[in-house]
Scaffold this motif. Structure first.
Motif, PDB file in Angstrom:
ATOM      1  N   CYS A   1       0.791  -1.249   0.073  1.00  0.00           N
ATOM      2  CA  CYS A   1       0.051  -0.111  -0.097  1.00  0.00           C
ATOM      3  C   CYS A   1       0.887   1.177   0.008  1.00  0.00           C
ATOM      4  CB  CYS A   1      -0.727   0.158   1.160  1.00  0.00           C
ATOM      5  SG  CYS A   1      -1.950   1.567   1.373  1.00  0.00           S
ATOM      6  N   GLN A   2       0.341   2.201  -0.881  1.00  0.00           N
ATOM      7  CA  GLN A   2       1.269   3.409  -0.760  1.00  0.00           C
ATOM      8  C   GLN A   2       0.501   4.786  -0.444  1.00  0.00           C
ATOM      9  OE1 GLN A   2       4.512   3.490  -2.429  1.00  0.00           O
ATOM     10  NE2 GLN A   2       4.429   1.403  -2.067  1.00  0.00           N
ATOM     11  N   VAL A   3      -1.000   4.622  -0.281  1.00  0.00           N
ATOM     12  CA  VAL A   3      -1.580   5.731   0.038  1.00  0.00           C
ATOM     13  C   VAL A   3      -2.802   5.002   0.893  1.00  0.00           C
ATOM     14  CG1 VAL A   3      -3.020   7.810  -0.544  1.00  0.00           C
ATOM     15  CG2 VAL A   3      -1.421   6.773  -1.891  1.00  0.00           C
ATOM     16  N   PHE A   4      -3.124   5.853   2.019  1.00  0.00           N
ATOM     17  CA  PHE A   4      -4.206   5.417   2.840  1.00  0.00           C
ATOM     18  C   PHE A   4      -5.419   6.502   2.819  1.00  0.00           C
ATOM     19  CE2 PHE A   4      -0.651   3.421   4.613  1.00  0.00           C
ATOM     20  CZ  PHE A   4      -1.216   2.074   5.209  1.00  0.00           C
ATOM     21  N   ILE A   5      -6.529   6.026   2.425  1.00  0.00           N
ATOM     22  CA  ILE A   5      -7.694   6.995   2.465  1.00  0.00           C
ATOM     23  C   ILE A   5      -8.392   6.528   3.761  1.00  0.00           C
ATOM     24  CG2 ILE A   5      -9.637   7.560   1.293  1.00  0.00           C
ATOM     25  CD1 ILE A   5      -8.356   7.185  -1.392  1.00  0.00           C
ATOM     26  N   CYS A   6      -8.865   7.443   4.715  1.00  0.00           N
ATOM     27  CA  CYS A   6      -9.442   7.274   5.768  1.00  0.00           C
ATOM     28  C   CYS A   6     -10.614   8.090   6.009  1.00  0.00           C
ATOM     29  CB  CYS A   6      -8.642   7.328   6.887  1.00  0.00           C
ATOM     30  SG  CYS A   6      -7.180   6.555   7.051  1.00  0.00           S
ATOM     31  N   ALA A   7     -12.018   7.458   5.944  1.00  0.00           N
ATOM     32  CA  ALA A   7     -13.419   8.148   6.170  1.00  0.00           C
ATOM     33  C   ALA A   7     -13.954   7.718   7.441  1.00  0.00           C
ATOM     34  CB  ALA A   7     -14.096   7.501   4.963  1.00  0.00           C
ATOM     35  N   ALA A   8     -14.438   8.777   7.934  1.00  0.00           N
ATOM     36  CA  ALA A   8     -15.216   8.734   9.443  1.00  0.00           C
ATOM     37  C   ALA A   8     -15.904   9.895   9.532  1.00  0.00           C
ATOM     38  CB  ALA A   8     -13.957   8.657  10.668  1.00  0.00           C
ATOM     39  N   GLY A   9     -17.114   9.827  10.471  1.00  0.00           N
ATOM     40  CA  GLY A   9     -17.973  10.965  10.681  1.00  0.00           C
ATOM     41  C   GLY A   9     -17.833  11.087  12.171  1.00  0.00           C
ATOM     42  N   MET A  10     -18.528  12.101  12.571  1.00  0.00           N
ATOM     43  CA  MET A  10     -18.538  12.634  14.125  1.00  0.00           C
ATOM     44  C   MET A  10     -17.172  13.182  14.552  1.00  0.00           C
ATOM     45  SD  MET A  10     -21.736  10.278  15.157  1.00  0.00           S
ATOM     46  CE  MET A  10     -22.317  11.513  16.612  1.00  0.00           C
TER      47      MET A  10
ATOM     48  N   HIS B   1     -13.379  18.974  11.096  1.00  0.00           N
ATOM     49  CA  HIS B   1     -12.473  19.777  12.082  1.00  0.00           C
ATOM     50  C   HIS B   1     -11.569  18.637  12.552  1.00  0.00           C
ATOM     51  CE1 HIS B   1     -15.143  23.227  11.618  1.00  0.00           C
ATOM     52  NE2 HIS B   1     -14.118  23.782  11.263  1.00  0.00           N
ATOM     53  N   SER B   2     -12.198  17.722  12.954  1.00  0.00           N
ATOM     54  CA  SER B   2     -11.288  16.539  13.694  1.00  0.00           C
ATOM     55  C   SER B   2     -10.355  15.748  12.822  1.00  0.00           C
ATOM     56  CB  SER B   2     -12.445  15.396  13.947  1.00  0.00           C
ATOM     57  OG  SER B   2     -13.417  15.758  14.987  1.00  0.00           O
ATOM     58  N   THR B   3     -10.755  15.805  11.459  1.00  0.00           N
ATOM     59  CA  THR B   3      -9.816  15.367  10.431  1.00  0.00           C
ATOM     60  C   THR B   3      -8.767  16.173   9.858  1.00  0.00           C
ATOM     61  OG1 THR B   3     -11.778  14.067   9.443  1.00  0.00           O
ATOM     62  CG2 THR B   3      -9.699  14.118   8.212  1.00  0.00           C
ATOM     63  N   VAL B   4      -9.209  17.535   9.775  1.00  0.00           N
ATOM     64  CA  VAL B   4      -8.108  18.586   9.165  1.00  0.00           C
ATOM     65  C   VAL B   4      -7.170  19.225  10.091  1.00  0.00           C
ATOM     66  CG1 VAL B   4      -9.267  20.690   9.267  1.00  0.00           C
ATOM     67  CG2 VAL B   4      -8.132  20.153   7.363  1.00  0.00           C
ATOM     68  N   MET B   5      -7.719  19.285  11.255  1.00  0.00           N
ATOM     69  CA  MET B   5      -6.807  20.069  12.524  1.00  0.00           C
ATOM     70  C   MET B   5      -5.810  19.101  13.146  1.00  0.00           C
ATOM     71  SD  MET B   5      -7.584  23.009  11.962  1.00  0.00           S
ATOM     72  CE  MET B   5      -6.842  23.824  13.321  1.00  0.00           C
ATOM     73  N   MET B   6      -5.010  18.548  12.232  1.00  0.00           N
ATOM     74  CA  MET B   6      -3.931  17.766  12.990  1.00  0.00           C
ATOM     75  C   MET B   6      -2.537  18.691  13.646  1.00  0.00           C
ATOM     76  SD  MET B   6      -4.555  14.578  12.528  1.00  0.00           S
ATOM     77  CE  MET B   6      -2.909  13.829  12.543  1.00  0.00           C
ATOM     78  N   PRO B   7      -2.025  18.117  14.744  1.00  0.00           N
ATOM     79  CA  PRO B   7      -0.809  18.763  15.330  1.00  0.00           C
ATOM     80  C   PRO B   7       0.184  18.874  14.133  1.00  0.00           C
ATOM     81  CG  PRO B   7      -0.982  16.567  16.139  1.00  0.00           C
ATOM     82  CD  PRO B   7      -2.216  16.916  15.470  1.00  0.00           C
ATOM     83  N   PRO B   8       1.106  19.798  14.467  1.00  0.00           N
ATOM     84  CA  PRO B   8       2.103  19.970  13.427  1.00  0.00           C
ATOM     85  C   PRO B   8       3.111  18.852  13.627  1.00  0.00           C
ATOM     86  CG  PRO B   8       2.114  21.984  14.694  1.00  0.00           C
ATOM     87  CD  PRO B   8       0.941  21.074  15.381  1.00  0.00           C
ATOM     88  N   GLY B   9       3.413  18.283  12.500  1.00  0.00           N
ATOM     89  CA  GLY B   9       4.423  17.074  12.443  1.00  0.00           C
ATOM     90  C   GLY B   9       3.555  15.622  11.802  1.00  0.00           C
ATOM     91  N   LEU B  10       2.354  15.941  11.793  1.00  0.00           N
ATOM     92  CA  LEU B  10       1.524  14.812  11.526  1.00  0.00           C
ATOM     93  C   LEU B  10       0.661  15.076  10.407  1.00  0.00           C
ATOM     94  CD1 LEU B  10       1.166  13.272  14.884  1.00  0.00           C
ATOM     95  CD2 LEU B  10       2.291  11.901  12.991  1.00  0.00           C
ATOM     96  N   PRO B  11       0.720  15.313   9.028  1.00  0.00           N
ATOM     97  CA  PRO B  11      -0.264  15.867   8.200  1.00  0.00           C
ATOM     98  C   PRO B  11      -1.187  14.840   7.622  1.00  0.00           C
ATOM     99  CG  PRO B  11       1.843  15.165   6.824  1.00  0.00           C
ATOM    100  CD  PRO B  11       2.104  15.018   8.545  1.00  0.00           C
TER     101      PRO B  11
END
Ligand code: RP5
Length: 157
Positions: free
Chosen positions: A59-68, A101-111
């Motif tokens: 696997c080269q890319v992960f796609i992760c889908a989740a709600g809430m 917001h839960s998905t996009v607002m990652m801490p620096p260093g973990l994009p």
């Protein structure tokens, strides 16, 4: 696990209807993938195992889908240096605003590269664009797809 390029993880079977658009786009481009239901909160150990197994399968890319409270993409990102694409799913009373917001607002260093709410097709296309960096055949297919999109818009006049 057979050889794959993309692992699609989703937090619940209820995310499947949206994520079928990811599968359809990967099918269109002939990209091998596997889809699994794994939850950051309900099945944390099994989620980590899925990441390890997928990497062993190429696997080269992960796609992760989740709600809430959508932490799936973030925890997958914590366990791999492969690109992780997050799909916030419109579920629950906030209809995806919480997941975005839960998905996009990652801490620096973990994009985590985050697409729009229910952006399942774009998640596939972004994964394909990443794979196309080392695959001229996929690049050609992407260019043909962009041309077809433009022609379809112009034909709507
Ligand atoms: C998240 O909670 C899932 O990704 C889903 O979008 C949402 C609701 O899950 P179910 O209660 O339908 O299983 O974990």
């Amino acid at each position: 696990m057979n050889t794959i390029k993309v692992l699609i993880l989703m937090g619940s079977k209820s995310d499947r209807e949206v994520m079928q658009k990811t599968e359809a786009a990967l099918d269109d481009f002939g990209v091998p993938y596997k889809t699994m239901i794994r939850s950051a909160h309900r099945t944390p150990e099994a989620t980590m195992q899925a990441v390890r197994d997928a990497e062993a399968a190429g696997c080269q890319v992960f796609i992760c889908a989740a709600g809430m409270a959508a932490h799936l993409a973030g925890v997958v990102c914590s366990k791999t240096v492969k690109p992780v694409i997050g799909v916030p799913i419109a579920a629950g009373p906030m209809q995806g605003e919480d997941a975005l917001h839960s998905t996009v607002m990652m801490p620096p260093g973990l994009p985590v590269a985050t697409v729009g709410i229910n952006g399942a097709k774009n998640a596939a296309l972004l994964a394909i664009q990443i794979l196309a960096l080392n695959d001229n055949g996929l690049s050609d297919k992407l260019l043909a797809d962009r041309k077809a999109q433009a022609e379809a818009i112009l034909a709507e006049d």
